[in-house]
Motif scaffolding. Structure first.
Motif, PDB file in Angstrom:
ATOM      1  N   GLU A   2      -3.186  -8.869  -1.866  1.00  0.00           N
ATOM      2  CA  GLU A   2      -3.127  -7.788  -0.797  1.00  0.00           C
ATOM      3  C   GLU A   2      -3.694  -6.340  -1.736  1.00  0.00           C
ATOM      4  N   GLN A   3      -3.257  -6.322  -2.858  1.00  0.00           N
ATOM      5  CA  GLN A   3      -3.678  -4.962  -3.386  1.00  0.00           C
ATOM      6  C   GLN A   3      -5.080  -5.157  -4.085  1.00  0.00           C
ATOM      7  N   ASP A  18      -7.274  -4.232  -0.802  1.00  0.00           N
ATOM      8  CA  ASP A  18      -7.474  -2.709  -0.612  1.00  0.00           C
ATOM      9  C   ASP A  18      -8.237  -2.217  -1.310  1.00  0.00           C
ATOM     10  N   HIS A  78       0.695   1.186  -6.965  1.00  0.00           N
ATOM     11  CA  HIS A  78      -0.537   0.838  -6.090  1.00  0.00           C
ATOM     12  C   HIS A  78      -1.234   2.291  -5.870  1.00  0.00           C
ATOM     13  N   VAL A 112      -3.630  -7.108   8.584  1.00  0.00           N
ATOM     14  CA  VAL A 112      -3.679  -7.310   6.956  1.00  0.00           C
ATOM     15  C   VAL A 112      -2.542  -8.315   6.527  1.00  0.00           C
ATOM     16  N   ARG A 161       0.583  -1.264  -0.028  1.00  0.00           N
ATOM     17  CA  ARG A 161      -0.059   0.019   0.183  1.00  0.00           C
ATOM     18  C   ARG A 161       0.937   1.254  -0.005  1.00  0.00           C
ATOM     19  N   ARG A 193      -4.715   3.622  -6.972  1.00  0.00           N
ATOM     20  CA  ARG A 193      -5.803   3.967  -6.119  1.00  0.00           C
ATOM     21  C   ARG A 193      -6.171   5.436  -6.160  1.00  0.00           C
ATOM     22  N   SER A 196       1.989  -0.891   7.780  1.00  0.00           N
ATOM     23  CA  SER A 196       1.018  -2.220   7.234  1.00  0.00           C
ATOM     24  C   SER A 196       0.750  -2.820   8.828  1.00  0.00           C
TER      25      SER A 196
END
Length: 317
Positions: free
Chosen positions: A180-181, A184, A132, A294, A127, A136, A290
């Motif tokens: 994980e991406q 999010d 990313h 997560v 993140r 976002r 992080s």
């Protein structure tokens, strides 16, 4: 306040070298020891960054009384054992993802850190990465999400990806970053499906595919392959009701009814930010970039993918 005295395990690898650079650049940390398996290479890296000691065995670095923090940048399957030993020795520990190979190991390590009153940092840097964040920051411009597609195929240079012993669980090695991406962007998935293909014929190669189903029928799809005789290919697409974001190797574009707009990605400073964050955690109690929640959930989903591929069926999560 005295500086954090860091020992880096895996110091001659790509990530290890970057950690050496960033810990050196930090005014609050210094590298006092490095470790790698090749004597000549580890001696050179020690000289380059002014480390007082260098080791071939990670056990010797962990036992070094001058080291107050350990950075673990070795191969995936070694992370748990090294981290456990370093925590038991009372060191703060920064671990490249994945921190562990299952949730039991993950919980155990954080339990030891709490008992020893030291910092355990799961360096899941997704993140904070420039790509990313560029995705976002423009995500709302594509309207309601429909699906996402990640695809990465690489050559044989990163040999640990295609060697089961250092790699560990293939879905954790290949997909934890992409999973994980998508969490999010879309939140927690409802189900997961996966397949895996691996061969040693004509050279080691591995491919794994993961599909996740989210709310409102949104689907995330991920392909990852290593060991193939071709130039690396890295592509990402996020499709929405009003357009799509498309990344192809180095360029990110937004496609809408108004045309195509090039999106600036910027410099990726995630590992630098992560290094500074770990130092601040150890010295002044700063919160991690992080959350361990997560990282733990990402491992759970990788293990669900493993189960899906093994049983050849969808797994509810």
């Amino acid at each position: 306040m005295s500086n954090l005295r860091v020992g880096i395990i895996g110091a001659t690898g790509g990530i290890g070298k970057l950690r050496c650079q960033y810990f050196t650049e930090s005014p609050a940390s210094e590298i006092v020891a490095v470790c790698a398996r090749t004597p000549e290479a580890v001696r050179e890296i020690a000289e380059q960054y002014g480390a007082r000691s260098y080791y071939i065995r990670w056990e010797d670095l962990v036992a070094d009384p001058d080291v107050t923090a350990v950075s673990v940048a070795s191969s995936n399957a070694s992370h748990y054992a090294i981290t456990r030993a370093a925590l038991e020795a009372g060191k703060h520990v920064c671990v490249e993802y994945p921190l562990a190979q299952n949730v039991e190991q993950y919980d155990e390590l954080f339990g030891i850190a709490e008992a020893r009153q030291v910092i355990l940092h799961d360096a899941l840097t997704v993140r904070a990465e420039a790509l990313h964040n560029a995705l976002r920051n423009n995500f709302d411009r594509i309207g309601s999400p429909v699906w996402a597609h990640y695809r990465y195929y690489g050559g044989g240079t990163a040999t640990w990806y295609i060697d089961p012993e250092p790699r560990g669980n293939p879905f954790i090695a290949l997909h934890i970053h992409f999973i994980e991406q998508q969490i999010d962007f879309f939140g927690q998935p409802k189900w997961i499906e996966a397949t895996q293909w691996e061969t040693s014929a004509g050279g080691k190669r591995i491919s794994g595919n993961v599909m996740m189903g989210f709310r409102d029928a949104v689907t995330g799809y991920m392909e990852f392959g290593m060991g193939f005789p071709a130039n690396p290919s890295y592509q990402i697409t996020y499709l929405g009701s009003d357009g799509f974001l498309e990344f192809n190797n180095r360029k990110l574009n937004l496609h809408t009814a108004d045309g195509v707009e090039a999106i600036e990605i910027g410099e990726n400073r995630a590992l630098k930010l992560d290094t500074d964050n770990f130092v601040a955690q150890a010295l002044s109690g700063e919160q991690p970039l992080s959350s361990p929640v997560v990282g733990r959930r990402a491992i759970e989903l990788c293990l669900a993918a493993t189960r899906s591929a093994t049983e050849n069926q969808r797994v509810e999560v």
